[in-house]
Design a protein around this motif. Structure first.
Motif, PDB file in Angstrom:
ATOM      1  N   HIS A 185       0.815  -1.233   0.000  1.00 19.03           N
ATOM      2  CA  HIS A 185       0.000   0.000   0.000  1.00 19.03           C
ATOM      3  C   HIS A 185       0.845   1.278   0.000  1.00 19.03           C
ATOM      4  CE1 HIS A 185       0.711  -0.578   4.245  1.00 19.03           C
ATOM      5  NE2 HIS A 185      -0.406  -1.230   4.522  1.00 19.03           N
ATOM      6  N   VAL A 186       1.458   1.547  -1.159  1.00 16.74           N
ATOM      7  CA  VAL A 186       2.214   2.778  -1.334  1.00 16.74           C
ATOM      8  C   VAL A 186       1.342   3.966  -0.925  1.00 16.74           C
ATOM      9  CG1 VAL A 186       1.540   3.046  -3.768  1.00 16.74           C
ATOM     10  CG2 VAL A 186       3.660   4.094  -2.943  1.00 16.74           C
ATOM     11  N   VAL A 213      -6.209   2.939   0.427  1.00 20.22           N
ATOM     12  CA  VAL A 213      -5.443   4.182   0.455  1.00 20.22           C
ATOM     13  C   VAL A 213      -6.045   5.235  -0.470  1.00 20.22           C
ATOM     14  CG1 VAL A 213      -3.194   5.185  -0.157  1.00 20.22           C
ATOM     15  CG2 VAL A 213      -3.299   3.076   1.172  1.00 20.22           C
ATOM     16  N   VAL A 214      -6.691   4.792  -1.547  1.00 19.12           N
ATOM     17  CA  VAL A 214      -7.229   5.718  -2.553  1.00 19.12           C
ATOM     18  C   VAL A 214      -8.642   6.116  -2.152  1.00 19.12           C
ATOM     19  CG1 VAL A 214      -7.722   6.101  -4.984  1.00 19.12           C
ATOM     20  CG2 VAL A 214      -5.828   4.617  -4.330  1.00 19.12           C
ATOM     21  N   MET A 221      -4.588   9.082  -0.816  1.00 20.44           N
ATOM     22  CA  MET A 221      -4.177   9.346  -2.191  1.00 20.44           C
ATOM     23  C   MET A 221      -5.433   9.547  -3.028  1.00 20.44           C
ATOM     24  SD  MET A 221      -1.449   7.322  -4.641  1.00 20.44           S
ATOM     25  CE  MET A 221      -2.096   5.684  -4.359  1.00 20.44           C
ATOM     26  N   SER A 222      -5.442  10.603  -3.833  1.00 26.02           N
ATOM     27  CA  SER A 222      -6.594  10.859  -4.691  1.00 26.02           C
ATOM     28  C   SER A 222      -6.573   9.948  -5.909  1.00 26.02           C
ATOM     29  CB  SER A 222      -6.587  12.316  -5.152  1.00 26.02           C
ATOM     30  OG  SER A 222      -5.513  12.534  -6.064  1.00 26.02           O
ATOM     31  N   LEU A 223      -7.705   9.838  -6.578  1.00 21.81           N
ATOM     32  CA  LEU A 223      -7.758   9.070  -7.821  1.00 21.81           C
ATOM     33  C   LEU A 223      -6.819   9.657  -8.862  1.00 21.81           C
ATOM     34  CD1 LEU A 223     -11.548   8.281  -8.197  1.00 21.81           C
ATOM     35  CD2 LEU A 223      -9.704   6.599  -8.267  1.00 21.81           C
ATOM     36  N   ASP A 224      -6.756  10.983  -8.929  1.00 23.51           N
ATOM     37  CA  ASP A 224      -5.843  11.614  -9.882  1.00 23.51           C
ATOM     38  C   ASP A 224      -4.396  11.217  -9.598  1.00 23.51           C
ATOM     39  OD1 ASP A 224      -7.737  12.982 -11.409  1.00 23.51           O
ATOM     40  OD2 ASP A 224      -7.790  14.657 -10.002  1.00 23.51           O
ATOM     41  N   LEU A 259     -12.578   0.780  -7.463  1.00 20.88           N
ATOM     42  CA  LEU A 259     -11.315   1.417  -7.811  1.00 20.88           C
ATOM     43  C   LEU A 259     -11.018   1.261  -9.298  1.00 20.88           C
ATOM     44  CD1 LEU A 259      -8.747   2.924  -7.138  1.00 20.88           C
ATOM     45  CD2 LEU A 259      -7.727   0.764  -6.378  1.00 20.88           C
ATOM     46  N   ALA A 260     -11.222   0.067  -9.829  1.00 22.63           N
ATOM     47  CA  ALA A 260     -10.943  -0.164 -11.250  1.00 22.63           C
ATOM     48  C   ALA A 260     -11.804   0.729 -12.138  1.00 22.63           C
ATOM     49  CB  ALA A 260     -11.173  -1.635 -11.588  1.00 22.63           C
TER      50      ALA A 260
END
Length: 287
Positions: A185-186, A213-214, A221-224, A259-260
């Motif tokens: 999980h960066v 995390v997203v 972390m944002s989707l962008d 997420l995908a």
């Protein structure tokens, strides 16, 4: 809608556990299989999941439950004997310490605690946290013994809650030893960032972007930013996982689907998503 056919989630949590989960091994595996997934790796903070994997695979057809072990105090920390037992029983992933990592305590102020109700595991009296470094500031013999056992079984090391400095040192060593490494999980903390990820990739490892995390409750972390990281690092170097199973998440398969599909909205190619959800995970866990 993006379909999860053939996806393998390399970071799932489920019961039985001392932490509240959305379901047990059978609940989560059956739901993932019904969504078309091919398998999942289950991480427990307190025990090896290799035996649980054996039983689940006997019961749930056409699905691969993958066991592993996380090197917190309940399994003896950096315990090569525990690692060998897990991998000899079919486990494929060895996660470094999570909430018993010294770096975790530096961030949270306490070992064994995530800062949420019910998110706590027992910590021995006087424990100061587990680190990969010895007194000389280099990787300890215990760390190297763990890496040697993982290499013997051609398994995978996950970085879990290590500090950036520990991740960099471990990546350099596993790269030299030709041991598979996955940066867990960066961006779970701002210091485990794209610079650390690049170092892992340069040393032959892969980087995990997780649903936990997203966005969601953590919003680390944002989707962008996730889409930009995929473009910058290359989908061939990334694994998408859920890190789901906690009661603040959707079921793991649903976390992956959301997420995908959101990444598609950010112009990530569905073919690249299949690489990150199917091809790269399968390549990691196969010996």
């Amino acid at each position: 809608m993006f379909e999860l056919d053939g996806a393998i989630d390399l970071h799932v949590h489920c019961g039985p556990d001392v932490i509240d989960r959305v379901g047990d091994d059978l609940d989560v595996a059956r739901a993932a299989r019904a969504a078309g997934m091919a398998g999942m790796a289950v991480k427990s903070h307190i025990e090896s999941t290799a035996s649980r994997a054996y039983l689940t695979n006997r019961i749930v057809d056409d699905f691969r439950y993958i066991g592993g072990i996380c090197l917190n105090y309940p399994v003896g920390g950096l315990n090569a004997a525990a690692v060998d037992s897990c991998l000899a029983l079919g486990g494929r992933l060895v996660w470094m310490p999570s909430s018993h990592a010294r770096f975790h305590a530096d961030l949270m102020g306490e070992l064994g605690n995530w800062g949420y109700k019910g998110q706590r595991i027992h910590t021995p009296r006087g424990a100061t946290g587990i680190t990969l470094f010895g007194d000389d500031g280099e990787l300890s013999d215990d760390t190297k013994d763990v890496v040697a056992v993982v290499k013997q079984h051609d398994a995978v090391i996950g970085t879990s809650h290590l500090s950036p400095e520990e991740v960099v040192a471990l990546a350099r060593y596993t790269g030299t030893e030709k041991v598979k490494l996955l940066l867990t999980h960066v961006m779970w903390t701002p210091t485990v960032d794209i610079g650390v990820a690049r170092h892992v990739i340069e040393n032959g490892g892969l980087v995990e972007i997780s649903s936990s995390v997203v966005g969601g409750y953590s919003q680390r972390m944002s989707l962008d930013d996730a889409a930009r990281m995929i473009t910058d690092l290359g989908p061939e170097n990334i694994v998408i996982a859920s890190d789901a199973g906690g009661i603040r998440h959707p079921h793991p398969h649903e976390a992956l689907r959301v997420l995908a599909n959101n990444l598609i909205e950010k112009d990530i190619d569905p073919v690249a998503l299949r690489t990150m959800l199917c091809g790269n995970p399968a390549r990691l866990i196969e010996s």
